[in-house]
Design an enzyme around this catalytic site. Structure first.
Site, PDB file in Angstrom:
ATOM      1  N   HIS A  50       0.858  -1.173   0.000  1.00  0.00           N
ATOM      2  CA  HIS A  50       0.000   0.000   0.000  1.00  0.00           C
ATOM      3  C   HIS A  50       0.905   1.237   0.000  1.00  0.00           C
ATOM      4  O   HIS A  50       2.115   1.113   0.121  1.00  0.00           O
ATOM      5  CB  HIS A  50      -0.933   0.018   1.216  1.00  0.00           C
ATOM      6  CG  HIS A  50      -0.219   0.092   2.520  1.00  0.00           C
ATOM      7  ND1 HIS A  50       0.335  -1.015   3.119  1.00  0.00           N
ATOM      8  CD2 HIS A  50       0.054   1.135   3.330  1.00  0.00           C
ATOM      9  CE1 HIS A  50       0.907  -0.649   4.254  1.00  0.00           C
ATOM     10  NE2 HIS A  50       0.761   0.650   4.412  1.00  0.00           N
ATOM     11  N   ALA A  51       0.319   2.380  -0.145  1.00  0.00           N
ATOM     12  CA  ALA A  51       1.121   3.605  -0.210  1.00  0.00           C
ATOM     13  C   ALA A  51       0.451   4.720   0.577  1.00  0.00           C
ATOM     14  O   ALA A  51      -0.756   4.727   0.767  1.00  0.00           O
ATOM     15  CB  ALA A  51       1.296   4.039  -1.664  1.00  0.00           C
TER      16      ALA A  51
END
Length: 65
Positions: A50-51
Site C-alpha cells: 500500500h502507499a
C-alpha cells in the site's frame, strides 16, 4: 526519497548491554505520529503493498558485527 540523511543516535555503552534512543525534538526532525516495528517476516514474503500520499520516515538499521 529526495532528502535522505544519516542521523547518528546516541549510544550509551554498558557491560549489561548498550542503549540507544531518540527523542522527537532532538534527533528526529519531524513530529512522530506513529511508531511500529515489522519483524519475524518469513523470507520471500511481501509486507505492505500500500502507499501513503505523504509520509516522512525514520528508519533504524541495526548493524551486526
Amino acid at each position: 526519497m529526495d532528502k535522505v540523511q544519516l542521523i547518528e543516535l546516541p549510544k550509551i555503552l554498558d557491560r549489561r548491554g548498550n542503549l540507544s534512543f531518540f527523542e522527537n525534538s532532538k534527533q528526529i526532525p519531524f513530529a512522530i505520529k506513529r511508531t511500529y516495528w515489522i519483524y519475524d517476516v518469513p523470507g520471500g514474503e511481501i509486507r505492505g503493498s500500500h502507499a501513503f500520499k505523504k509520509s516522512t520516515e525514520f528508519i533504524v538499521v541495526f548493524k551486526n558485527h
